[in-house]
Every structure is written in structure tokens, then in C-alpha cells.
Scaffold this active site. Structure first.
Site, PDB file in Angstrom:
ATOM      1  N   LYS A  10     -14.595  -1.324  15.052  1.00 17.07           N
ATOM      2  CA  LYS A  10     -14.616  -2.101  13.816  1.00 17.07           C
ATOM      3  C   LYS A  10     -15.910  -2.873  13.798  1.00 17.07           C
ATOM      4  O   LYS A  10     -16.460  -3.212  14.850  1.00 17.07           O
ATOM      5  CB  LYS A  10     -13.441  -3.078  13.761  1.00 17.07           C
ATOM      6  CG  LYS A  10     -13.036  -3.430  12.363  1.00 17.07           C
ATOM      7  CD  LYS A  10     -12.217  -2.300  11.755  1.00 17.07           C
ATOM      8  CE  LYS A  10     -11.753  -2.589  10.354  1.00 17.07           C
ATOM      9  NZ  LYS A  10     -10.840  -1.558   9.877  1.00 17.07           N
TER      10      LYS A  10
HETATM   11  P1  NAD Z   1     -11.058  -4.686  -0.782  1.00 11.87           P
HETATM   12  O1  NAD Z   1     -12.172  -5.576  -0.421  1.00 11.87           O
HETATM   13  O2  NAD Z   1     -11.305  -3.512  -1.664  1.00 11.87           O
HETATM   14  O3  NAD Z   1      -9.863  -5.525  -1.434  1.00 11.87           O
HETATM   15  C1  NAD Z   1      -9.316  -6.652  -0.822  1.00 11.87           C
HETATM   16  C2  NAD Z   1      -8.396  -7.312  -1.854  1.00 11.87           C
HETATM   17  O4  NAD Z   1      -7.702  -8.365  -1.230  1.00 11.87           O
HETATM   18  C3  NAD Z   1      -9.153  -7.883  -3.044  1.00 11.87           C
HETATM   19  O5  NAD Z   1      -8.412  -7.631  -4.231  1.00 11.87           O
HETATM   20  C4  NAD Z   1      -9.154  -9.376  -2.730  1.00 11.87           C
HETATM   21  O6  NAD Z   1      -9.261 -10.170  -3.892  1.00 11.87           O
HETATM   22  C5  NAD Z   1      -7.791  -9.506  -2.103  1.00 11.87           C
HETATM   23  N1  NAD Z   1      -7.610 -10.744  -1.369  1.00 11.87           N
HETATM   24  C6  NAD Z   1      -8.452 -11.344  -0.509  1.00 11.87           C
HETATM   25  N2  NAD Z   1      -7.930 -12.499  -0.087  1.00 11.87           N
HETATM   26  C7  NAD Z   1      -6.716 -12.610  -0.692  1.00 11.87           C
HETATM   27  C8  NAD Z   1      -5.695 -13.585  -0.671  1.00 11.87           C
HETATM   28  N3  NAD Z   1      -5.809 -14.688   0.060  1.00 11.87           N
HETATM   29  N4  NAD Z   1      -4.572 -13.359  -1.403  1.00 11.87           N
HETATM   30  C9  NAD Z   1      -4.447 -12.259  -2.162  1.00 11.87           C
HETATM   31  N5  NAD Z   1      -5.381 -11.302  -2.218  1.00 11.87           N
HETATM   32  C10 NAD Z   1      -6.501 -11.489  -1.496  1.00 11.87           C
HETATM   33  O7  NAD Z   1     -10.434  -4.223   0.630  1.00 11.87           O
HETATM   34  P2  NAD Z   1      -9.515  -2.959   0.921  1.00 11.87           P
HETATM   35  O8  NAD Z   1     -10.399  -1.872   1.402  1.00 11.87           O
HETATM   36  O9  NAD Z   1      -8.577  -2.721  -0.206  1.00 11.87           O
HETATM   37  O10 NAD Z   1      -8.721  -3.472   2.204  1.00 11.87           O
HETATM   38  C11 NAD Z   1      -7.517  -4.231   2.095  1.00 11.87           C
HETATM   39  C12 NAD Z   1      -6.773  -4.198   3.419  1.00 11.87           C
HETATM   40  O11 NAD Z   1      -6.501  -2.837   3.771  1.00 11.87           O
HETATM   41  C13 NAD Z   1      -7.552  -4.781   4.616  1.00 11.87           C
HETATM   42  O12 NAD Z   1      -6.619  -5.369   5.504  1.00 11.87           O
HETATM   43  C14 NAD Z   1      -8.151  -3.552   5.263  1.00 11.87           C
HETATM   44  O13 NAD Z   1      -8.427  -3.761   6.633  1.00 11.87           O
HETATM   45  C15 NAD Z   1      -7.013  -2.571   5.060  1.00 11.87           C
HETATM   46  N6  NAD Z   1      -7.412  -1.162   5.149  1.00 11.87           N
HETATM   47  C16 NAD Z   1      -8.353  -0.644   4.300  1.00 11.87           C
HETATM   48  C17 NAD Z   1      -8.682   0.702   4.393  1.00 11.87           C
HETATM   49  C18 NAD Z   1      -9.645   1.340   3.440  1.00 11.87           C
HETATM   50  O14 NAD Z   1      -9.752   2.571   3.461  1.00 11.87           O
HETATM   51  N7  NAD Z   1     -10.335   0.613   2.582  1.00 11.87           N
HETATM   52  C19 NAD Z   1      -8.078   1.517   5.371  1.00 11.87           C
HETATM   53  C20 NAD Z   1      -7.121   0.950   6.205  1.00 11.87           C
HETATM   54  C21 NAD Z   1      -6.786  -0.389   6.084  1.00 11.87           C
END
Ligand code: NAD
Length: 419
Positions: free
Chosen positions: A107
Site C-alpha cells: 500500500k
Molecule cells: P474515493 O476517494 O473514490 O471515495 C471515497 C468516498 O468516501 C468519497 O465519496 C468521500 O467523500 C467519502 N468519505 C470520506 N470521508 C468520509 C466520511 N467521514 N463519511 C462519509 N464519507 C466519507 O475512494 P474509493 O476508491 O471509493 O475507496 C473507498 C474505500 O474502498 C476505501 O476504504 C478503499 O481503501 C476501499 N477500496 C477501494 C478499492 C478501489 O478499487 N478503489 C478497492 C478496494 C478497497
């Protein structure tokens, strides 16, 4: 003594201790399985638009190199620190092992609020971060991908920076790139599609029809919005949604397409409605069949776990549930079905693996083939976890972790300890 501190790594350490006890792993072996192989920290100076210079701290943690290169996302977020990045790398290792991918976990992160940067500054930071990481990453060493605060465009900048340095194009050094730059069909939406697919399987198992079911999704970025959209297309009523700017709840159902259009035009959910606004902490406690934390770590805690009113907790985010909360959920006796993070959001890394394989072979698949292969790996993992949970009388999370830890431990044992 360890450099890996803070609440997120502590949570990761506690989870591992419980699994190591369950698997009877001797003390002498534990540190070798838990602690990362490598951690790199870099300072990334960039020119701001106003002519000043700002320096951002960046990290990359490579958990183990036992099964092949490491693989994992890069997060741009205000709160990133080395402990959080290390915990996410450890979870990635378990996730890859559970899905049967030939990777260790990694990561990366930069401590920055990406929303406070202009596009030019974001490009400068992305390129500088990759430039600093060039000695430590590569298609057969460590392959980056998007995570919170990064996206396809950032991956294209990473790939371009690495390729310019090498003197030829290396699409296989990052995944989650735009399709036009060597990305794969289906990667952008892979994590959310996988989350929705696993929710569909769980509804089947519980005998609940999707068309009568309701869902609340916390986080409306890549993963949350795709999950909400796909659940909606399966007939599920999305009654709650939130991001870091606003939370909405409407028992009659929110218009998911309108929410997505609003974010596309305004960058966040703020200003979507004044009528269905709700306190963000209250949102998680509203009645629903499916609760999907899709934002950040440690949002289901000892404080709120006793008050959740869902039947399925689908962990789209990494590490959303603390060990305290797990204990309370287990003791409640109403059997909330948890789809643990390392299974639930594994669609992202599975399709990243497909992207890497296609880039290495320069042979590209269509979307249907990508999605079919994704679902077949998820089905297999879901079955493994469900069977193991029943066999050992443990939770889904413990079962998923046990499978992941066992695989890495077995590989380490057969390779031996280099003198
Ligand atoms: P992103 O940056 O596209 O979206 C994150 C979202 O979370 C945004 O809408 C943001 O406004 C919201 N957010 C942040 N703080 C918040 C809060 N306090 N309350 C409510 N909403 C809040 O990120 P993503 O890629 O969608 O990732 C989201 C989660 O999924 C993370 O934990 C990431 O590690 C996990 N994840 C992502 C992927 C991927 O392929 N992108 C894969 C596996 C896991």
C-alpha cells in the site's frame, strides 16, 4: 520496537493475534508473518500555483515478497501515516491470498488533501511521488493501483513518469489506468461490482429477494457509487447515502442516478437536497437490510455496533469494523451476516490482476470476459469463506483471514528462511 503504530495498525495486530491463536501459530513465527518486509518514506516537493514550494510526505509499504511481486493501492488523504499504510498492506496480502492471486500486499499513500490541490498541482505531486518510488517499484517488484483520493488519471501519470524514466512504455507497472492507456475494461467499476455481486449471493443465502431489500451506502466515491448503482439495478432500494460533505436518508428510496449526476457536476453530495438530510453518524443506525461502509476505516465501533439495524454488513471499505465492534456484533445474537473487507472489496485487486496479466501478454479481453472471470473468483472465495466458517465455528472475518494467513505461512515454510 516497531515503527508501525497508531489505531489502524493496532487493529490489524489484534486481528492477526486472534487468527494466529486460532491457527496455533507458534510465537517465533508470528513477527515474520505480521510485519512488512519493506517500508519506504519519501518527501515530495512540488511547486504550488502561487509560486511557493510545498513538501508532502509519502509512503510505500511492501508486506511480503513470498508469492510474487507486491500489489496495492496508493491513497492520497489528509490522515495517511505509516501505520495506516502498513495495516492496509497487510490486509492486501490476506486479500490476494484469499483470491488466489500471485502477489504479496502493498500500500502507498501521501499525506495530502487532494481536494485542496489544483489539477496541475495534483499532477506534479503524482509524478513526484512516482519518481521517488522508481527504485522500489516495477512490474515484477511492486505494482501500484488507485485507492482513496486517487483515480485513473493519477495512474496514467504514474505510468507515464515510470515509462519516461525507463525509456519505453510500461503499462504493467500500475493498474487502474484508463483503458486507452493500457487499462482493462471493467477495472474502474470492479470493486463496486464485486461488492454488489457478493451482496446478491448473501441475499440468496438468506432467502431475501433483492426487490424487497433496502441499502445504506456510506461513501459515494468510486466504490460506494458503483455499489449503489449496481444494487439499484438489481432492484434494491437505496435508502441512504453519504460522503464527507453530506448524508441523506429517505425510506422511500433515493434516486441513485440523480446522486451520481450531482457528484459528477459538483464534486460531492453537498447541496443535493435539504429535505432528506440526516446526521452522518445517525445514517449508519437507520433500519436497512444491507449496510455498506464504503469510505474509510473504523466507522463501525464499540459505540455504534450495538445499534446497527441491518441484516448484512458488506465491508466495501478496508477495515471499517473495529475488533471491539466485531465482539459486540458476535454477542448480539441476531446474526448480522458480515461480508468481511478482504472478501467484499477484493473485486478491485482481482481485476487489477487481470489488467496486469493482459498488459504483460499484450492480449486484451472484452468486458464480459473480465466480469465473468471476476464473478467466478468471487464465487470461489465466498464458498471457501462460508465453508471454513462453518467447519471451524468461526466468523466470516476469521475464516477469510485464516485462509489468507495459512497460504502465506505455508509458502514461507516451503521456501525456508534465507540464511
Ligand atoms: P474515493 O476517494 O473514490 O471515495 C471515497 C468516498 O468516501 C468519497 O465519496 C468521500 O467523500 C467519502 N468519505 C470520506 N470521508 C468520509 C466520511 N467521514 N463519511 C462519509 N464519507 C466519507 O475512494 P474509493 O476508491 O471509493 O475507496 C473507498 C474505500 O474502498 C476505501 O476504504 C478503499 O481503501 C476501499 N477500496 C477501494 C478499492 C478501489 O478499487 N478503489 C478497492 C478496494 C478497497
Amino acid at each position: 520496537m516497531t515503527i508501525y503504530t497508531g489505531p489502524v495498525f493496532e487493529m490489524c495486530r489484534q486481528q492477526f493475534a486472534a487468527i494466529a491463536d486460532h491457527l496455533d501459530i507458534p510465537e517465533v513465527e508470528r513477527a515474520r508473518i505480521l510485519y512488512p518486509k519493506r517500508a519506504v518514506t519519501v518527501s515530495c516537493p512540488i511547486h504550488r500555483d502561487d509560486g511557493s514550494i510545498a513538501v508532502f510526505q509519502g509512503y510505500r509499504v511492501q508486506h511480503h515478497l513470498t508469492l510474487g511481486p507486491t500489489k496495492g493501492g496508493t491513497r492520497f488523504s489528509k490522515n495517511v501515516d505509516i501505520g495506516e499504510v502498513a495495516a492496509l498492506a497487510v490486509w492486501m496480502s490476506r486479500k490476494c491470498a484469499l483470491a488466489g492471486l500471485p502477489y504479496g500486499g502493498a500500500k502507498g499513500g501521501v499525506t495530502v488533501d487532494p481536494a485542496a490541490l489544483s489539477k496541475r498541482e495534483l499532477e506534479g505531486l503524482s509524478r513526484r511521488y512516482m519518481q521517488e518510488m522508481i527504485p522500489f517499484v516495477g512490474p515484477h517488484t511492486d505494482v501500484m493501483a488507485p485507492d482513496m483520493g486517487t483515480n485513473e488519471q493519477v495512474m496514467a501519470w504514474f505510468m507515464d513518469t515510470y515509462s519516461m524514466y525507463q525509456g519505453r512504455t510500461f503499462p504493467e507497472v500500475v493498474t487502474g489506468k484508463p483503458v486507452v492507456s493500457g487499462g482493462t475494461e471493467g477495472r474502474r467499476e470492479a470493486t463496486g461490482l464485486g461488492v454488489a455481486h457478493l451482496i446478491g449471493k448473501t441475499l440468496d443465502r438468506l432467502g431475501v429477494s433483492p426487490s424487497g431489500a433496502t441499502a445504506i451506502v456510506q461513501g459515494f466515491g468510486n466504490v460506494g457509487s458503483v455499489t449503489a448503482e449496481n444494487l439499484h439495478s438489481r432492484g434494491v432500494r437505496v435508502v441512504g447515502a453519504s460522503d464527507h460533505t453530506a448524508a441523506y436518508y429517505d425510506p422511500a428510496g433515493l434516486n441513485v442516478t440523480a446522486l451520481m449526476n450531482h457528484v459528477a457536476h459538483h464534486g460531492s453530495l453537498a447541496g443535493f437536497s435539504t429535505e432528506v438530510l440526516i446526521d452522518p453518524d445517525e445514517l449508519l443506525l437507520q433500519p436497512c437490510d444491507i449496510l455498506v461502509p464504503a469510505a474509510m476505516e473504523q466507522v463501525i465501533t464499540g459505540q455504534n455496533a450495538g445499534s446497527l439495524k441491518c441484516r448484512i454488513l458488506a465491508e466495501a471499505a478496508n477495515g471499517p469494523t473495529t475488533p471491539d465492534a466485531d465482539k459486540i456484533l458476535a454477542e448480539r445474537g441476531d446474526e448480522i451476516f458480515i461480508i468481511p473487507d478482504i472478501l467484499c472489496n477484493s473485486g478491485g485487486v482481482i481485476v487489477s490482476y487481470f489488467e496486469w496479466v493482459q498488459d504483460l501478454q499484450q492480449l486484451f479481453w472484452g468486458r464480459a470476459e473480465v466480469v465473468d472471470r471476476l464473478y467466478s473468483i468471487l464465487d470461489r472465495s465466498f464458498q471457501h469463506v462460508a465453508d471454513r466458517a462453518v467447519r471451524d465455528g468461526i466468523s466470516n472475518r476469521e475464516a477469510a483471514m485464516a485462509i489468507g494467513v495459512e497460504k502465506v505461512r505455508g509458502a514461507k515454510q516451503t521456501r525456508g528462511l534465507f540464511p
